[in-house]
Design a protein around this motif. Structure first.
Motif, PDB file in Angstrom:
ATOM      1  N   PHE A  43     -82.633 -30.772  32.870  1.00  0.00           N
ATOM      2  CA  PHE A  43     -81.668 -29.847  33.454  1.00  0.00           C
ATOM      3  C   PHE A  43     -81.203 -30.290  34.840  1.00  0.00           C
ATOM      4  O   PHE A  43     -80.297 -29.694  35.391  1.00  0.00           O
ATOM      5  CB  PHE A  43     -82.282 -28.446  33.546  1.00  0.00           C
ATOM      6  CG  PHE A  43     -82.418 -27.778  32.220  1.00  0.00           C
ATOM      7  CD1 PHE A  43     -81.418 -26.964  31.734  1.00  0.00           C
ATOM      8  CD2 PHE A  43     -83.537 -27.994  31.435  1.00  0.00           C
ATOM      9  CE1 PHE A  43     -81.526 -26.352  30.503  1.00  0.00           C
ATOM     10  CE2 PHE A  43     -83.664 -27.386  30.200  1.00  0.00           C
ATOM     11  CZ  PHE A  43     -82.659 -26.572  29.735  1.00  0.00           C
ATOM     12  N   ARG A  46     -78.218 -35.683  35.808  1.00  0.00           N
ATOM     13  CA  ARG A  46     -76.871 -35.592  35.218  1.00  0.00           C
ATOM     14  C   ARG A  46     -76.466 -36.845  34.443  1.00  0.00           C
ATOM     15  O   ARG A  46     -75.588 -36.810  33.617  1.00  0.00           O
ATOM     16  CB  ARG A  46     -75.838 -35.339  36.318  1.00  0.00           C
ATOM     17  CG  ARG A  46     -76.109 -34.116  37.143  1.00  0.00           C
ATOM     18  CD  ARG A  46     -75.847 -32.864  36.353  1.00  0.00           C
ATOM     19  NE  ARG A  46     -76.015 -31.701  37.207  1.00  0.00           N
ATOM     20  CZ  ARG A  46     -76.817 -30.700  36.925  1.00  0.00           C
ATOM     21  NH1 ARG A  46     -77.516 -30.705  35.849  1.00  0.00           N
ATOM     22  NH2 ARG A  46     -76.928 -29.685  37.744  1.00  0.00           N
ATOM     23  N   TRP A  48     -77.104 -39.734  31.763  1.00  0.00           N
ATOM     24  CA  TRP A  48     -77.875 -39.971  30.537  1.00  0.00           C
ATOM     25  C   TRP A  48     -78.790 -41.186  30.677  1.00  0.00           C
ATOM     26  O   TRP A  48     -79.939 -41.156  30.250  1.00  0.00           O
ATOM     27  CB  TRP A  48     -76.918 -40.135  29.366  1.00  0.00           C
ATOM     28  CG  TRP A  48     -77.520 -40.803  28.181  1.00  0.00           C
ATOM     29  CD1 TRP A  48     -77.184 -42.004  27.660  1.00  0.00           C
ATOM     30  CD2 TRP A  48     -78.581 -40.306  27.351  1.00  0.00           C
ATOM     31  NE1 TRP A  48     -77.964 -42.280  26.564  1.00  0.00           N
ATOM     32  CE2 TRP A  48     -78.837 -41.246  26.358  1.00  0.00           C
ATOM     33  CE3 TRP A  48     -79.349 -39.146  27.368  1.00  0.00           C
ATOM     34  CZ2 TRP A  48     -79.814 -41.083  25.383  1.00  0.00           C
ATOM     35  CZ3 TRP A  48     -80.332 -38.992  26.388  1.00  0.00           C
ATOM     36  CH2 TRP A  48     -80.542 -39.952  25.423  1.00  0.00           C
ATOM     37  N   TYR A  83     -82.206 -32.680  26.041  1.00  0.00           N
ATOM     38  CA  TYR A  83     -81.118 -33.154  26.886  1.00  0.00           C
ATOM     39  C   TYR A  83     -79.757 -32.956  26.208  1.00  0.00           C
ATOM     40  O   TYR A  83     -78.787 -32.571  26.851  1.00  0.00           O
ATOM     41  CB  TYR A  83     -81.312 -34.630  27.239  1.00  0.00           C
ATOM     42  CG  TYR A  83     -80.310 -35.123  28.243  1.00  0.00           C
ATOM     43  CD1 TYR A  83     -80.514 -34.920  29.602  1.00  0.00           C
ATOM     44  CD2 TYR A  83     -79.137 -35.772  27.858  1.00  0.00           C
ATOM     45  CE1 TYR A  83     -79.598 -35.350  30.539  1.00  0.00           C
ATOM     46  CE2 TYR A  83     -78.213 -36.204  28.783  1.00  0.00           C
ATOM     47  CZ  TYR A  83     -78.452 -35.996  30.115  1.00  0.00           C
ATOM     48  OH  TYR A  83     -77.534 -36.414  31.047  1.00  0.00           O
ATOM     49  N   LYS A  86     -79.090 -28.768  25.511  1.00  0.00           N
ATOM     50  CA  LYS A  86     -79.140 -27.811  26.627  1.00  0.00           C
ATOM     51  C   LYS A  86     -77.779 -27.202  26.938  1.00  0.00           C
ATOM     52  O   LYS A  86     -77.693 -26.058  27.340  1.00  0.00           O
ATOM     53  CB  LYS A  86     -79.701 -28.473  27.879  1.00  0.00           C
ATOM     54  CG  LYS A  86     -78.779 -29.504  28.465  1.00  0.00           C
ATOM     55  CD  LYS A  86     -79.340 -30.138  29.700  1.00  0.00           C
ATOM     56  CE  LYS A  86     -78.335 -31.170  30.183  1.00  0.00           C
ATOM     57  NZ  LYS A  86     -78.710 -31.824  31.360  1.00  0.00           N
ATOM     58  N   LYS A  87     -76.720 -27.935  26.704  1.00  0.00           N
ATOM     59  CA  LYS A  87     -75.393 -27.441  27.058  1.00  0.00           C
ATOM     60  C   LYS A  87     -74.853 -26.404  26.072  1.00  0.00           C
ATOM     61  O   LYS A  87     -73.867 -25.746  26.349  1.00  0.00           O
ATOM     62  CB  LYS A  87     -74.411 -28.598  27.197  1.00  0.00           C
ATOM     63  CG  LYS A  87     -74.263 -29.428  25.959  1.00  0.00           C
ATOM     64  CD  LYS A  87     -73.400 -30.636  26.205  1.00  0.00           C
ATOM     65  CE  LYS A  87     -73.562 -31.629  25.076  1.00  0.00           C
ATOM     66  NZ  LYS A  87     -73.035 -32.908  25.378  1.00  0.00           N
ATOM     67  N   LEU A  93     -79.843 -21.249  33.349  1.00  0.00           N
ATOM     68  CA  LEU A  93     -80.626 -22.468  33.175  1.00  0.00           C
ATOM     69  C   LEU A  93     -82.125 -22.202  33.050  1.00  0.00           C
ATOM     70  O   LEU A  93     -82.796 -22.828  32.224  1.00  0.00           O
ATOM     71  CB  LEU A  93     -80.353 -23.428  34.323  1.00  0.00           C
ATOM     72  CG  LEU A  93     -78.951 -24.029  34.348  1.00  0.00           C
ATOM     73  CD1 LEU A  93     -78.794 -24.959  35.537  1.00  0.00           C
ATOM     74  CD2 LEU A  93     -78.652 -24.756  33.058  1.00  0.00           C
ATOM     75  N   SER A  96     -82.844 -20.855  29.578  1.00  0.00           N
ATOM     76  CA  SER A  96     -82.683 -21.950  28.617  1.00  0.00           C
ATOM     77  C   SER A  96     -83.859 -22.903  28.685  1.00  0.00           C
ATOM     78  O   SER A  96     -84.374 -23.355  27.661  1.00  0.00           O
ATOM     79  CB  SER A  96     -81.391 -22.717  28.890  1.00  0.00           C
ATOM     80  OG  SER A  96     -80.276 -21.896  28.699  1.00  0.00           O
TER      81      SER A  96
END
Length: 154
Positions: A43, A46, A48, A83, A86-87, A93, A96
Motif C-alpha cells: 500500500f 508505488r 511495481w 499488490y 488493492k486498487k 486503505l 483494505s
C-alpha cells in the motif's frame, strides 16, 4: 537506490530475523511478521519494480535450508496478488489492508495445509487475531514514514 528502498530492505531483514526467533511468540503462536510487512508495503510502494524487489528480497531472507518450499512460494504469490488487487477495494486503505491480512493469513494456511485450520482452529484463530492487531499497528506506524502525502522527511 533511494533511501526508502534501503530502509525498507533493512526492515525486511530485521523482521525476517525477528520472525525466526522464539522471543516474539505470544502463547506459543508467532505472527507472520514478514508477511505483514510486505502486505503493508504493497500500500506504500508505488512502483511495481520496487515492490517486486522487496517481495523477492523477503523470500530470500525467509529461505529455509531445503531451498524454496511452499510456504515461501505462498507468501510471494499472496503478496503479489495483494499488490494487484488493492486498487479494486472500495474501502479506506487501513480497512483494505486489514481485509488483505485476513485473506492472506487464510490463504497462506489453505495453500500449505488446509487440514491445519480444521484440526487446529483455535491456534489458527489466535494467529489471525494477532496478525490483524499487529498488522494494523504496523501499518499505522509505517504509513507515517513511507506514504507520499504524509511521509516524514529523513
Amino acid at each position: 537506490m533511494d533511501r526508502r528502498i534501503i530502509s525498507q530492505s533493512i526492515l525486511i531483514l530485521l523482521f525476517a530475523l525477528l520472525q525466526n526467533t522464539t522471543h516474539l511468540s505470544l502463547g506459543g503462536i508467532k505472527t507472520n511478521l514478514v508477511l505483514l510487512l510486505i502486505l503493508s508495503m504493497a500500500f506504500m510502494v508505488r512502483n511495481w519494480a520496487e515492490y517486486l524487489f522487496l517481495v523477492f528480497l523477503s523470500s530470500i531472507f525467509l529461505r529455509v535450508e531445503q531451498g524454496w518450499d511452499w510456504s515461501i512460494v505462498s507468501i510471494v504469490l499472496v503478496a503479489l496478488a495483494v499488490y494487484f488487487f488493492k486498487k479494486f477495494l472500495p474501502w479506506r486503505l487501513l480497512v483494505s489492508y486489514l481485509f488483505f491480512v485476513f485473506l492472506s493469513t487464510l490463504s497462506f494456511y489453505l495453500i500449505l495445509d488446509w487440514h491445519f485450520i480444521q484440526n487446529n482452529f483455535l491456534i489458527f484463530f489466535k494467529e489471525l487475531i494477532y496478525n490483524l492487531i499487529f498488522g494494523g499497528l504496523l501499518y499505522l506506524i509505517l504509513i507515517k514514514f513511507y506514504d507520499e502525502g504524509t511521509r516524514t522527511k529523513f
